[in-house]
Design a protein around this motif. Structure first.
Motif, PDB file in Angstrom:
ATOM      1  N   CYS A 101      74.880  74.233  22.631  1.00 15.96           N
ATOM      2  CA  CYS A 101      75.796  73.610  23.594  1.00 15.96           C
ATOM      3  C   CYS A 101      75.493  72.136  23.759  1.00 15.96           C
ATOM      4  N   HIS A 130      74.156  70.593  26.160  1.00 18.30           N
ATOM      5  CA  HIS A 130      72.824  70.305  26.688  1.00 18.30           C
ATOM      6  C   HIS A 130      71.823  70.180  25.548  1.00 18.30           C
ATOM      7  N   CYS A 131      71.966  71.056  24.559  1.00 17.88           N
ATOM      8  CA  CYS A 131      71.066  71.048  23.404  1.00 17.88           C
ATOM      9  C   CYS A 131      71.217  69.733  22.649  1.00 17.88           C
ATOM     10  N   TYR A 170      64.077  72.588  19.044  1.00  7.65           N
ATOM     11  CA  TYR A 170      64.911  73.008  17.915  1.00  7.65           C
ATOM     12  C   TYR A 170      64.164  72.778  16.608  1.00  7.65           C
ATOM     13  N   HIS A 202      69.241  75.815  28.913  1.00  8.17           N
ATOM     14  CA  HIS A 202      69.707  74.647  29.663  1.00  8.17           C
ATOM     15  C   HIS A 202      70.875  75.038  30.566  1.00  8.17           C
ATOM     16  N   CYS A 203      71.736  75.895  30.034  1.00  9.21           N
ATOM     17  CA  CYS A 203      72.904  76.347  30.799  1.00  9.21           C
ATOM     18  C   CYS A 203      72.440  77.128  32.027  1.00  9.21           C
ATOM     19  N   SER A 227      71.204  74.796  34.622  1.00  4.19           N
ATOM     20  CA  SER A 227      72.290  74.091  35.302  1.00  4.19           C
ATOM     21  C   SER A 227      72.912  74.948  36.394  1.00  4.19           C
ATOM     22  N   TYR A 253      80.618  76.012  34.126  1.00  4.86           N
ATOM     23  CA  TYR A 253      80.846  77.388  33.677  1.00  4.86           C
ATOM     24  C   TYR A 253      81.862  78.066  34.584  1.00  4.86           C
TER      25      TYR A 253
END
Lengths: 70, 70
Positions: free
Chosen positions: A13, A15-16, A64, B15-16, B19, B64
């Motif tokens: 996503c 954020h990554c 990553y 990360h999601c 958030s 989201y």
């Protein structure tokens, strides 16, 4: 100017993408970073060629992995 | 204490999750937030029942969507 490309796996996503951009952007000598989420393509610009291991380490620091560096 | 559960769509990584936790955690009255990435399950604890619309708005603020609230 030098441009090097890498393929990064594991990004899912925005954020990554931001994490990778931030970590790679902090590497000394890096003047520009582009990341394409869909393909995992990481493009790194610098005035002089950079050590691949340093970029690879920055990507790993972000969480990553570099899977390809032509 | 009140516990309410929601199903959130669109989260793809840690990360999601962070958030969503952050945004929902900032809602007045929320005392605890749990998020399960695999299932999208969001569990919100509070001393008194909270307005569903407020939680829904916080999730949307994070980027989201709440798809289910039993």
């Amino acid at each position: 100017m030098t441009t090097a490309t890498y393929t990064v796996s594991g990004m899912t996503c925005g954020h990554c993408v931001s994490s990778v951009k931030e970590e790679v952007g902090e590497v000394t000598g890096v003047t520009g970073v582009e990341v394409d989420l869909a393909t995992g393509l990481l493009t790194v610009e610098s005035d002089n060629p950079l050590d691949t291991a340093t970029i690879r380490a920055a990507v790993e620091e972000a969480g990553y992995e570099v899977v390809d560096h032509p």
